[in-house]
Design a protein around this motif. Structure first.
Motif, PDB file in Angstrom:
ATOM      1  N   GLY A 133       0.816  -1.202   0.000  1.00 22.81           N
ATOM      2  CA  GLY A 133       0.000   0.000   0.000  1.00 22.81           C
ATOM      3  C   GLY A 133       0.847   1.248   0.000  1.00 22.81           C
ATOM      4  N   PRO A 134       0.172   2.372  -0.021  1.00 26.56           N
ATOM      5  CA  PRO A 134       0.882   3.644  -0.120  1.00 26.56           C
ATOM      6  C   PRO A 134       1.463   4.073   1.222  1.00 26.56           C
ATOM      7  N   GLY A 135       2.407   4.982   1.146  1.00 22.58           N
ATOM      8  CA  GLY A 135       2.942   5.591   2.347  1.00 22.58           C
ATOM      9  C   GLY A 135       4.262   4.993   2.763  1.00 22.58           C
ATOM     10  N   ASN A 136       4.849   5.627   3.724  1.00 17.32           N
ATOM     11  CA  ASN A 136       6.131   5.213   4.265  1.00 17.32           C
ATOM     12  C   ASN A 136       6.020   5.259   5.778  1.00 17.32           C
ATOM     13  N   ILE A 137       6.478   4.221   6.451  1.00 19.29           N
ATOM     14  CA  ILE A 137       6.360   4.163   7.905  1.00 19.29           C
ATOM     15  C   ILE A 137       7.083   5.323   8.587  1.00 19.29           C
ATOM     16  N   ASP A 138       8.053   5.926   7.913  1.00 20.64           N
ATOM     17  CA  ASP A 138       8.761   7.069   8.494  1.00 20.64           C
ATOM     18  C   ASP A 138       7.849   8.278   8.685  1.00 20.64           C
ATOM     19  N   GLN A 139       6.749   8.340   7.915  1.00 18.31           N
ATOM     20  CA  GLN A 139       5.826   9.456   8.059  1.00 18.31           C
ATOM     21  C   GLN A 139       4.546   9.064   8.817  1.00 18.31           C
ATOM     22  N   ALA A 140       4.434   7.815   9.223  1.00 23.66           N
ATOM     23  CA  ALA A 140       3.195   7.327   9.832  1.00 23.66           C
ATOM     24  C   ALA A 140       3.234   7.443  11.358  1.00 23.66           C
ATOM     25  N   HIS A 141       2.047   7.505  11.939  1.00 21.27           N
ATOM     26  CA  HIS A 141       1.864   7.460  13.391  1.00 21.27           C
ATOM     27  C   HIS A 141       2.615   8.556  14.133  1.00 21.27           C
ATOM     28  N   LYS A 142       2.563   9.750  13.583  1.00 20.17           N
ATOM     29  CA  LYS A 142       3.187  10.901  14.232  1.00 20.17           C
ATOM     30  C   LYS A 142       2.448  12.155  13.764  1.00 20.17           C
ATOM     31  N   PRO A 143       2.648  13.280  14.444  1.00 16.33           N
ATOM     32  CA  PRO A 143       1.979  14.505  14.012  1.00 16.33           C
ATOM     33  C   PRO A 143       2.296  14.814  12.544  1.00 16.33           C
ATOM     34  N   ASN A 144       1.301  15.300  11.858  1.00 16.86           N
ATOM     35  CA  ASN A 144       1.424  15.694  10.454  1.00 16.86           C
ATOM     36  C   ASN A 144       1.804  14.537   9.541  1.00 16.86           C
ATOM     37  N   GLU A 145       1.327  13.323   9.878  1.00 19.40           N
ATOM     38  CA  GLU A 145       1.633  12.203   8.991  1.00 19.40           C
ATOM     39  C   GLU A 145       1.022  12.471   7.620  1.00 19.40           C
ATOM     40  N   PHE A 146       1.625  11.877   6.598  1.00 23.75           N
ATOM     41  CA  PHE A 146       1.165  12.157   5.242  1.00 23.75           C
ATOM     42  C   PHE A 146       1.507  11.017   4.308  1.00 23.75           C
ATOM     43  N   ILE A 147       0.848  11.018   3.160  1.00 22.06           N
ATOM     44  CA  ILE A 147       1.144  10.107   2.059  1.00 22.06           C
ATOM     45  C   ILE A 147       1.269  10.975   0.814  1.00 22.06           C
ATOM     46  N   HIS A 148       2.340  10.770   0.068  1.00 20.00           N
ATOM     47  CA  HIS A 148       2.535  11.533  -1.157  1.00 20.00           C
ATOM     48  C   HIS A 148       1.462  11.165  -2.185  1.00 20.00           C
ATOM     49  N   GLU A 149       1.035  12.150  -2.963  1.00 18.91           N
ATOM     50  CA  GLU A 149      -0.016  11.951  -3.958  1.00 18.91           C
ATOM     51  C   GLU A 149       0.359  10.871  -4.973  1.00 18.91           C
ATOM     52  N   ASN A 150       1.614  10.829  -5.404  1.00 20.19           N
ATOM     53  CA  ASN A 150       2.015   9.818  -6.390  1.00 20.19           C
ATOM     54  C   ASN A 150       1.886   8.400  -5.821  1.00 20.19           C
ATOM     55  N   GLU A 151       2.040   8.236  -4.517  1.00 10.39           N
ATOM     56  CA  GLU A 151       1.851   6.933  -3.888  1.00 10.39           C
ATOM     57  C   GLU A 151       0.371   6.543  -3.891  1.00 10.39           C
ATOM     58  N   LEU A 152      -0.514   7.509  -3.718  1.00 11.85           N
ATOM     59  CA  LEU A 152      -1.949   7.234  -3.784  1.00 11.85           C
ATOM     60  C   LEU A 152      -2.357   6.828  -5.205  1.00 11.85           C
ATOM     61  N   VAL A 153      -1.774   7.473  -6.206  1.00 18.06           N
ATOM     62  CA  VAL A 153      -2.052   7.113  -7.599  1.00 18.06           C
ATOM     63  C   VAL A 153      -1.596   5.682  -7.857  1.00 18.06           C
ATOM     64  N   ALA A 154      -0.389   5.341  -7.410  1.00 13.77           N
ATOM     65  CA  ALA A 154       0.125   3.974  -7.583  1.00 13.77           C
ATOM     66  C   ALA A 154      -0.759   2.968  -6.866  1.00 13.77           C
ATOM     67  N   CYS A 155      -1.253   3.319  -5.687  1.00  9.41           N
ATOM     68  CA  CYS A 155      -2.141   2.427  -4.939  1.00  9.41           C
ATOM     69  C   CYS A 155      -3.445   2.202  -5.702  1.00  9.41           C
ATOM     70  N   THR A 156      -3.980   3.252  -6.285  1.00  9.62           N
ATOM     71  CA  THR A 156      -5.208   3.128  -7.079  1.00  9.62           C
ATOM     72  C   THR A 156      -4.989   2.184  -8.256  1.00  9.62           C
ATOM     73  N   GLN A 157      -3.827   2.259  -8.878  1.00  6.09           N
ATOM     74  CA  GLN A 157      -3.520   1.365 -10.000  1.00  6.09           C
ATOM     75  C   GLN A 157      -3.436  -0.089  -9.534  1.00  6.09           C
ATOM     76  N   ILE A 158      -2.831  -0.323  -8.389  1.00  2.00           N
ATOM     77  CA  ILE A 158      -2.766  -1.681  -7.843  1.00  2.00           C
ATOM     78  C   ILE A 158      -4.170  -2.185  -7.536  1.00  2.00           C
ATOM     79  N   MET A 159      -4.994  -1.349  -6.916  1.00  2.00           N
ATOM     80  CA  MET A 159      -6.371  -1.755  -6.590  1.00  2.00           C
ATOM     81  C   MET A 159      -7.150  -2.089  -7.862  1.00  2.00           C
ATOM     82  N   THR A 160      -6.919  -1.332  -8.930  1.00  2.00           N
ATOM     83  CA  THR A 160      -7.575  -1.625 -10.212  1.00  2.00           C
ATOM     84  C   THR A 160      -7.135  -2.986 -10.728  1.00  2.00           C
ATOM     85  N   ARG A 161      -5.834  -3.278 -10.644  1.00  2.00           N
ATOM     86  CA  ARG A 161      -5.344  -4.590 -11.090  1.00  2.00           C
ATOM     87  C   ARG A 161      -5.906  -5.718 -10.226  1.00  2.00           C
TER      88      ARG A 161
END
Length: 168
Positions: A133-161
Motif C-alpha cells: 500500500g501507499p505511504g512510508n512508515i517514516d511518516q506514519a503514526h506521528k503529528p502531520n503524517e502524510f502520504i505523497h499523492e504519487n503513492e496514492l495514484v500507484a495504490c489506485t492502479q494496484i487496486m484496479t489490477r
C-alpha cells in the motif's frame, strides 16, 4: 532483549530479532513518596518464527523468580501481574500470496517490515495475505503524517489490477 538479539537473526527484518518495548509507565502521586503501585504497558513484537506469548511467559517467569522475592521482603502485598490485551502474530506470508502480490503490484521483490498488522491473524486463519500500500512508515503514526499523492495514484492502479484479477 539482549538474549533475543543474540539468539535470533532474520536479516529480512530491521532489527533482525524480536523486540520487547515499554510504551507507557504510570504510578505514584509525588516524586518524594514511594509509589503504591506502578503500571507499565509493554509489548513483544515477535518475528514470524517466534511465539510472542512464549517470550512474554519467559518475562513473567523471570519477574516472579528474580524480582518478586525481594519486593515481598519489603511488603507481602507486592505482586507482579501481566494482562494480555491481545496478540498480533508475525506474518509469515504464503508463497502464493507473495507471488500474486508482486505480480499485481508490478514489483520484482518483496521485503519484510518490523511492525505489526492483522495480516498474521488472517494468515493463521487460512487467508493467504500480503501487505502492500501507499505511504512510508517514516511518516506514519506521528503529528502531520502524510502520504505523497504519487503513492496514492500507484495504490489506485494496484487496486484496479486487483479488481481485474478478481473479475477473471
Amino acid at each position: 532483549q539482549k538474549e533475543l538479539a543474540s539468539g535470533q537473526d532474520e536479516p529480512r527484518f530491521d532489527p533482525p530479532y524480536s523486540t520487547i518495548h515499554v510504551g507507557t509507565i504510570t504510578g505514584g502521586t509525588a516524586r518524594n513518596i514511594v509509589a503504591k503501585e506502578c503500571r507499565f504497558a509493554w509489548e513483544v513484537r515477535a518475528l514470524p518464527s517466534f511465539n510472542g506469548v512464549d517470550i512474554a511467559d519467559e518475562m513473567m517467569a523471570f519477574a516472579n523468580r528474580s524480582l518478586l522475592p525481594a519486593m515481598c521482603e519489603i511488603s507481602e502485598n507486592c505482586h507482579i501481574k501481566t494482562v494480555n490485551k491481545g496478540e498480533v502474530p508475525g506474518l509469515n506470508a504464503h508463497p502464493f500470496a507473495i507471488e500474486l502480490g508482486l505480480r499485481l503490484a508490478q514489483q520484482n521483490s518483496s521485503y519484510a517490515v518490523s511492525y505489526g498488522t492483522e495480516a498474521g491473524l488472517f494468515e493463521l486463519g487460512g487467508v493467504p495475505s500480503v501487505i502492500c500500500g501507499p505511504g512510508n512508515i517514516d511518516q506514519a503514526h506521528k503529528p502531520n503524517e502524510f502520504i505523497h499523492e504519487n503513492e496514492l495514484v500507484a495504490c489506485t492502479q494496484i487496486m484496479t489490477r486487483i479488481a481485474e484479477h478478481l473479475a477473471q
